[in-house]
Design a protein around this motif. Structure first.
Motif: not given
Length: 204
Positions: A70, A73-74
């Motif tokens: 992740r 994206q995060e």
């Protein structure tokens, strides 16, 4: 070799000393497991006394493979000026080789964006430290290889224990630091913010 703590964050430190209207928001993103989130004695979460918030005042339960999935994206979406990576405690679940691959993936992705990084060795828990020490050494080696910053929390905790602080006095439960434990992490991080932190080396 490790980055030079006197110069590595010099441009960022300069930004922190600017005043309005010449200043800007400086984003420091802490990407890691439950310790930087602020877990004390489960299920208590006290993010205001965890090291990310304490670091801010002074100037989740996954391992690095999950974090790497992740990461873009995060994490990178927040456009951090500085990125801290902290997964050593939970990386014992996946072993040194897989952990090294996941850390390297995140480090390279961050460096492609020309981000500054500080790699954090793990805080201690109440178990046997031999395996945790190997992960701490690996994080140290990764910081040297990729010429990033290093916050050696593991070594700082060991020094405190050698000086007479009981390990349990730094823990809220078997694997999460209490406020005193988080403060040791902040002391390691503040080394990278000189001269912004000069004269304020004690975490309030």
């Amino acid at each position: 070799m490790l980055a030079d703590s006197k110069t590595y964050l010099a441009p960022l430190t300069e930004e922190l000393t600017k005043t309005w209207p010449r200043n800007r928001i400086v984003n420091i993103v802490c990407h890691g497991h439950s310790v930087p989130v602020g877990y004390f004695k489960t299920p208590i979460v006290d993010s205001f006394h965890a090291y990310p918030h304490l670091l801010h005042k002074a100037i989740g339960g996954e391992e690095s493979e999950s974090g790497a999935k992740r990461f873009t994206q995060e994490v990178l979406c927040h456009r951090p000026d500085l990125l801290l990576l902290d997964y050593g405690l939970n990386d014992r679940r996946i072993g040194l080789e897989r952990a090294a691959a996941a850390w390297t993936q995140m480090i390279k992705a961050a460096k492609r964006r020309k981000l500054k990084l500080i790699l954090c060795t793990p805080t201690l828990d109440t178990g046997d430290l031999s395996e945790l020490r190997q992960h701490a050494l690996q994080v140290h080696a990764l910081a040297e290889k990729h010429e990033t910053g290093l916050a050696d929390s593991f070594a700082h905790w060991e020094r405190a224990i050698a000086d007479g602080t009981p390990r349990e006095a730094l823990l809220s439960q078997s694997n999460h630091p209490n406020e005193a434990g988080h403060r040791l992490v902040v002391e390691e991080l503040l080394r990278w913010f000189a001269p912004a932190s000069q004269g304020n080396n004690t975490v309030q």
